[in-house]
Structure formats: C-alpha cells, structure tokens
Design a protein around this motif. Structure first.
Motif, PDB file in Angstrom:
ATOM      1  N   LYS A  16       0.764  -1.265   0.013  1.00 11.26           N
ATOM      2  CA  LYS A  16      -0.006   0.008   0.065  1.00 11.26           C
ATOM      3  C   LYS A  16       0.850   1.159   0.110  1.00 11.26           C
ATOM      4  O   LYS A  16       1.961   1.493   0.973  1.00 11.26           O
ATOM      5  CB  LYS A  16      -1.008  -0.025   1.287  1.00 11.26           C
ATOM      6  CG  LYS A  16      -1.992   1.186   1.172  1.00 11.26           C
ATOM      7  CD  LYS A  16      -2.593   1.100   2.530  1.00 11.26           C
ATOM      8  CE  LYS A  16      -3.685   2.052   2.325  1.00 11.26           C
ATOM      9  NZ  LYS A  16      -3.081   3.443   2.239  1.00 11.26           N
ATOM     10  N   CYS A  19       2.306   5.085   3.130  1.00 11.39           N
ATOM     11  CA  CYS A  19       2.447   4.592   4.601  1.00 11.39           C
ATOM     12  C   CYS A  19       3.564   5.130   5.243  1.00 11.39           C
ATOM     13  O   CYS A  19       3.910   4.305   6.290  1.00 11.39           O
ATOM     14  CB  CYS A  19       2.118   2.912   4.634  1.00 11.39           C
ATOM     15  SG  CYS A  19       3.508   2.238   3.742  1.00 11.39           S
ATOM     16  N   TYR A 165      -8.145   1.992   6.501  1.00  6.88           N
ATOM     17  CA  TYR A 165      -7.710   0.803   5.598  1.00  6.88           C
ATOM     18  C   TYR A 165      -6.350   0.411   5.811  1.00  6.88           C
ATOM     19  O   TYR A 165      -6.145  -0.380   5.088  1.00  6.88           O
ATOM     20  CB  TYR A 165      -8.035   1.267   4.242  1.00  6.88           C
ATOM     21  CG  TYR A 165      -9.371   1.988   3.741  1.00  6.88           C
ATOM     22  CD1 TYR A 165     -10.267   0.829   3.734  1.00  6.88           C
ATOM     23  CD2 TYR A 165      -9.624   3.226   3.713  1.00  6.88           C
ATOM     24  CE1 TYR A 165     -11.537   1.555   3.326  1.00  6.88           C
ATOM     25  CE2 TYR A 165     -10.709   3.845   3.302  1.00  6.88           C
ATOM     26  CZ  TYR A 165     -12.010   2.807   3.296  1.00  6.88           C
ATOM     27  OH  TYR A 165     -13.267   3.422   2.827  1.00  6.88           O
ATOM     28  N   GLY A 169      -5.052  -5.642   3.083  1.00  5.77           N
ATOM     29  CA  GLY A 169      -3.780  -6.177   2.084  1.00  5.77           C
ATOM     30  C   GLY A 169      -2.727  -6.812   2.782  1.00  5.77           C
ATOM     31  O   GLY A 169      -1.875  -7.600   2.415  1.00  5.77           O
TER      32      GLY A 169
END
Length: 275
Positions: A16, A19, A165, A169
């Motif tokens: 992702k 981050c 979120y 993942g």
C-alpha cells in the motif's frame, strides 16, 4: 549460511502506498549510520524517492540498481555489480545504491529468466562485509522487484499508516512471505511492524494502533511515528530529518526505532553465538 559479521539485510515492505515506507527507510538508515553503523540503502523503487531523499539526482547517474539486476551476470564478465553503482550521501557512514525510472523495465526483462527472483540476492555477496546494515526500499506493490527484495532480505519491517484501511492487504503480504518460504526456500522474518502517520488527537488513530497490535501481537514496535510535516520538508531538501533537524519529534522517533532495531540485532547475534 550468512557469516556472523555480515550485514543485517532489512527490507521495508508494504504494497500500500502512502504509509511512509520510503520515509522510514531513509530515516532509519540515517539514524543507524549516525549511531556509527555503516549503512547501505538499496533503492528498489522505480520512483527513486529514497535516492532523491538522500540528495542524489537519478538523472545524473549512468548506472543504477537497474543495471545491477539486468546486467549483473553477463557472460563476458563485464556486468554491473552493486559496488559499481553505490554513491555517497549527505550523511556520514551512509551510502545508496540508487534507482531510476529505468528500474520499471527490470520486471519485464527479468520475467523470462530462470531464478529471476534471486537476481538481487546473487549480487549481494561483495557488499555483505562492507556494512553493518543494508536497508532495502521496495515499491508499493508485490511484483518482481519486491519479490527480489524479500528473497535478498533476512527480515522485513512493515510500516502501516494509522488509517481506517491500514490492515487491508496485510493477508496478501503474509501469503507472499509464505510463498517465498515454501516455493523459493527462503525464510524472511517480520522484524517489526511500525505504526506511522499517527495523530494522537483522533480516536480513530488510537483504534487503528490497537487493531495493528491485535493483528501482529508482539511484532509491533514500541515506537510510533507521528504525522510530522518536517519529515516531508527534509525529503524535499534531500537530507534525512535526523541530520536536517535532529531535535524534531520525527527525528527522535526514528532514532528510537533505530535503537529498537539495533537491540533486535544484538539479541539475534547473541542467540546465534550461544548455539
């Protein structure tokens, strides 16, 4: 078997984006270097953000990690090794094997080759006794460049943004680690999980940190990195925050992370010496 005095190879991984993965790679490496540990950053992201954040302009380079991956094993013996591309940074004890946009083509060029997932690992030998730590910054994906990084590394650090979120993942990443272990025959340890971009003013950030701890247990670092605009500013000027503004909150948090990483290494080497 890795020699006991060889570098500790750590990859920063999270498919992702946003981050603080590259921010963590650069600032952790700078803090390790500032603590007297010779450190190499390998930039495996075609965006080359780690390279730029360390004050190196990819446009001015003739050879990068791309050439190491695709030309490193040429039959004529004139291939490019990691030692051929490493350049100094603005930080003493810290060097970088830089990336450029050319690295995006490496996945296509490596895809048909046997052992394509070991291209980086095969090039690591000449640098293992040169550094205490090798930090690998990976792209925001689980493609071949990240797979090469996982196969080259002994352990990974997972930065996770304290966002709703954040944990989406993570199971995919854990499946990839399992695949590396079962299909490639290489075990990669999760050294730790780092909550990033934390905002103590919001309940959601606190809830997400608790969710990260519930998911990863004792793998979560004690350090939490707060959102800090100075981290962005330091990247823009090409100097890690611990050098640019060592008294800032972000710099001190990354130094705390570096201390945690060094303590983990001391325990690992101590356990290995006793066996």
């Amino acid at each position: 078997m890795t020699p006991p005095d060889a570098a500790r190879i750590v990859a920063l991984v999270n498919q992702k984006g946003g981050c603080a993965k590259t921010t963590t790679a650069v600032n952790l490496a700078a803090c390790l270097a500032s603590s007297g540990r010779r450190t190499l950053v390998i930039d495996m992201d075609p965006q080359a953000n780690a390279t730029v954040s360390l004050g190196v302009d990819p446009a001015g380079l003739h050879r990068t990690v791309y050439h190491v991956l695709v030309d490193g094993d040429r039959d004529d013996g004139d291939g490019t090794g990691l030692l051929d591309v490493i350049v100094p940074t603005t930080v003493p004890n810290l060097v970088v094997a830089p990336a450029s946009i050319d690295l995006a083509a490496a996945e296509l060029e490596l895809a048909p080759r046997l052992g394509r997932e070991r291209a980086l690992r095969k090039r690591m030998g000449p640098v293992l006794d040169q550094y205490a730590y090798i930090i690998i910054d990976t792209p925001p994906s689980l493609g071949l460049l990240t797979l090469n990084s996982l196969v080259a590394a002994e352990g990974i650090i997972i930065p996770i943004q304290t966002h709703y979120y954040a944990l989406l993942g993570m199971r995919q990443l854990l499946r990839t680690l399992k695949m590396v272990r079962e299909e490639v025959g290489h075990t990669v340890e999760i050294l730790g999980v780092l909550p990033t971009m934390y905002d103590s003013r919001t309940n959601i950030s606190k809830e997400i940190v608790q969710g990260i701890k519930d998911f990863f247990g004792d793998k979560v670092f004690q350090t939490t990195v707060h959102f800090n605009i100075k981290l962005v500013e330091s990247s823009m000027v090409g100097v890690p925050l611990f050098i640019h503004n060592p008294a800032s909150r972000g710099a001190q948090e990354y130094m705390e992370l570096a201390r945690e990483v060094m303590k983990l290494e001391e325990r690992t080497r101590g356990a290995a010496a006793r066996t």
